[in-house]
Design a protein around this motif. Structure first.
Motif, short mmCIF file in Angstrom:
data_model
loop_
_atom_site.label_atom_id
_atom_site.label_comp_id
_atom_site.label_asym_id
_atom_site.label_seq_id
_atom_site.Cartn_x
_atom_site.Cartn_y
_atom_site.Cartn_z
N ILE A 1 5.89 19.08 -54.93
CA ILE A 1 6.13 17.93 -54.06
C ILE A 1 6.32 16.67 -54.91
CG2 ILE A 1 3.67 17.38 -53.84
CD1 ILE A 1 4.12 16.75 -50.91
N GLY A 2 7.17 15.77 -54.41
CA GLY A 2 7.35 14.49 -55.08
C GLY A 2 6.21 13.54 -54.77
N LEU A 3 6.10 12.47 -55.54
CA LEU A 3 4.99 11.54 -55.41
C LEU A 3 4.97 10.85 -54.05
CD1 LEU A 3 2.56 10.24 -56.70
CD2 LEU A 3 4.08 8.60 -57.83
N ASP A 4 6.12 10.38 -53.60
CA ASP A 4 6.19 9.69 -52.30
C ASP A 4 5.80 10.61 -51.16
OD1 ASP A 4 6.89 7.33 -53.43
OD2 ASP A 4 9.05 7.49 -53.02
N GLU A 5 6.29 11.84 -51.21
CA GLU A 5 5.97 12.80 -50.15
C GLU A 5 4.48 13.12 -50.16
OE1 GLU A 5 7.29 17.22 -48.48
OE2 GLU A 5 8.21 16.43 -50.30
N PHE A 6 3.92 13.24 -51.38
CA PHE A 6 2.49 13.54 -51.48
C PHE A 6 1.66 12.39 -50.86
CE2 PHE A 6 -1.53 12.90 -53.75
CZ PHE A 6 -2.17 14.08 -53.43
N LYS A 7 2.05 11.15 -51.14
CA LYS A 7 1.32 10.02 -50.57
C LYS A 7 1.32 10.06 -49.04
CE LYS A 7 1.90 6.74 -54.38
NZ LYS A 7 2.51 5.47 -54.83
N LYS A 8 2.45 10.47 -48.46
CA LYS A 8 2.52 10.57 -47.00
C LYS A 8 1.59 11.67 -46.48
CE LYS A 8 7.31 8.95 -46.63
NZ LYS A 8 8.71 9.33 -46.32
N VAL A 9 1.60 12.81 -47.19
CA VAL A 9 0.73 13.93 -46.78
C VAL A 9 -0.73 13.52 -46.90
CG1 VAL A 9 -0.03 16.26 -47.39
CG2 VAL A 9 2.41 15.72 -47.38
N ALA A 10 -1.08 12.88 -48.00
CA ALA A 10 -2.48 12.54 -48.26
C ALA A 10 -3.00 11.48 -47.31
CB ALA A 10 -2.64 12.06 -49.70
N SER A 11 -2.11 10.63 -46.78
CA SER A 11 -2.55 9.55 -45.89
C SER A 11 -2.81 10.01 -44.46
CB SER A 11 -1.53 8.42 -45.89
OG SER A 11 -0.31 8.86 -45.32
N ASN A 12 -2.40 11.25 -44.14
CA ASN A 12 -2.60 11.76 -42.77
C ASN A 12 -4.05 12.21 -42.55
OD1 ASN A 12 0.09 11.36 -42.11
ND2 ASN A 12 0.69 13.37 -42.86
#
Length: 444
Positions: free
Chosen positions: A433-444
């Motif tokens: 996963i890319g960094l931006d996508e990971f940040k979105k996943v982690a913020s949920n």
């Protein structure tokens, strides 16, 4: 003595205790003798005070104390012998307790409300599947990282008026609450819609903000306000940010001077080497973030898949009674779901630990403490200089705070071991996963 369990439901019951005089009187007589030996009463030599006088002066309080001692010990033994897993502490029936005539009564009856957890099964086999993530630094993420490094090692000034790209040192204050924190607010963390509000600010200026609209990633709220993940996710309302300083950075050049500052003199010889090392370092650093997310997802998965009945009515009452004057019913209702989630994980990990004989040795606690201390004193580079002192440093740290530091490290190690055990047994489906996508996943 007679103890019985009157079940009201599968998770709530009343422990009924009947005490006869013979159950507590021997302890009372021993305590009276002890008082008589130690009492210092005018007109009597120490150790020669008549037992009758002691009973007259202290008899009632001694009876109350010894009855409570017998009750506590007997209930504890009954719970252990009958393998009853209690939640919280037994709550006495105050109406019955207040009706006791301690001056004349010889036999007593007590009722205690209790909450229980029945046995439950969990699944940490390959059938339990959890997604894990591996961050790969894409071009966009690499460029952002390089920009951050150049800013970090650039020259800083403190202008009088802010422009686009400036960072702000100041204080957040919750308008309708007590939450405050002094922090550095970075321009890059701001939601793009907020940019116009942060241009043209001066030291001393204040800005009212809807806290959920301030930043694009809730993880930034965790560090800005020094709060936990769940609180950052649920936090709402207006905050006031007061500017103390404006920080403006002139980025450093991508050259040998920067390479030496970041990785040490002559460690890197070219821009390509620098980019390769930065990429690996960032991916290694973010592996810690992915591990934290994986641990959270494992806990959530097991909690949702495991049926654990909780005595909710009793639990709410016990929380109110045990925190009398500190919390209200409204407070408990507001935080109850999160409390139950935490309780279920506590029950789960204890059962997993017991079933699989997870152990933490004292030497492991000491080694973990040494690593923590080294990281604060300069990392592995300081190990050789401090090796003769590390044992005493670790011992002093672990003994401080009345042993609380020891228990903190112990519990962290135990949690790590339990999670590693679970990871070795369940199915982990890795996704790159890319960094931006990971940040979105982690913020949920």
């Amino acid at each position: 003595m007679d103890i019985t369990l009157d079940k009201k439901s599968s998770t709530e019951a009343v422990i009924k205790v009947k005490l006869n005089e013979t159950d507590y009187q021997p302890s009372v007589e021993e305590k009276v003798k002890d008082y008589a030996k130690k009492a210092n009463i005018k007109g009597f030599r120490q150790g020669k005070v008549p037992a009758g006088l002691i009973k007259k002066m202290y008899g009632k309080s001694i009876v109350v104390e010894e009855v409570n001692n017998v009750l506590s010990k007997s209930i504890g033994e009954y719970v252990k012998e009958n393998n009853i897993q209690l939640i919280g502490e037994p709550l006495p029936d105050e109406t019955k307790t207040k009706a006791i005539d301690w001056d004349n009564q010889k036999d007593f009856e007590f009722d205690y409300e209790v909450g229980m957890v029945n046995s439950f099964d969990y699944d940490i086999s390959a059938k339990t599947k959890v997604k894990s993530y591996k961050i790969e630094l894409d071009k966009k993420g690499l460029n952002e990282t390089l920009d951050n490094i150049k800013k970090q090692f650039g020259s800083v000034s403190n202008p009088d008026v802010s422009v686009e790209g400036d960072d702000f040192f100041g204080t957040f204050s919750e308008n309708d609450g007590d939450l405050t924190n002094e922090t550095l607010l970075k321009w890059d963390s701001l939601d793009k819609k907020q940019h116009k509000n942060f241009k043209g600010l001066k030291p001393g200026d204040s800005l009212e903000i809807d806290i959920q609209k301030l930043v694009s990633d809730n993880h930034d709220l965790m560090s800005l306000l020094e709060i936990g993940h769940d609180k950052a996710h649920d936090l709402k309302g207006k905050f006031t940010f007061t500017v103390k300083n404006i920080n403006r950075t002139e980025p450093a050049e991508l050259n040998q001077e920067l390479f030496d500052k970041v990785f040490g003199k002559d460690s890197i010889k070219s821009e390509d080497e620098f980019i390769e090392r930065v990429t690996k370092t960032v991916e290694d650093n973010y592996s810690r973030e992915t591990d934290l997310l994986l641990n959270r997802d494992i806990r959530d998965a097991l909690i949702s898949k495991t049926k654990i009945e909780i005595p909710e009515n009793f639990l709410k009452k016990w929380l109110l009674v045990s925190n009398e004057g500190k919390v209200t019913e409204e407070d408990i209702e507001k935080e109850f779901d999160e409390y139950v989630r935490s309780l279920k994980w506590d029950l789960l990990r204890n059962k997993i630990s017991n079933d699989n004989e997870v152990k933490v040795e004292n030497e492991e606690v000491k080694d973990r403490a040494k690593l923590m201390i080294l990281s604060q004193l300069g990392g592995p580079g300081a190990a050789d200089q401090l090796k003769d002192h590390m044992d005493s440093f670790a011992d002093n740290y672990l003994q401080a705070e009345n042993g609380q530091n020891y228990m903190k490290v112990y519990n962290e190690l135990r949690e790590d071991k339990i999670l590693e055990l679970i990871k070795s047994k369940i199915t982990l489906n890795e996704k790159k996963i890319g960094l931006d996508e990971f940040k979105k996943v982690a913020s949920n």
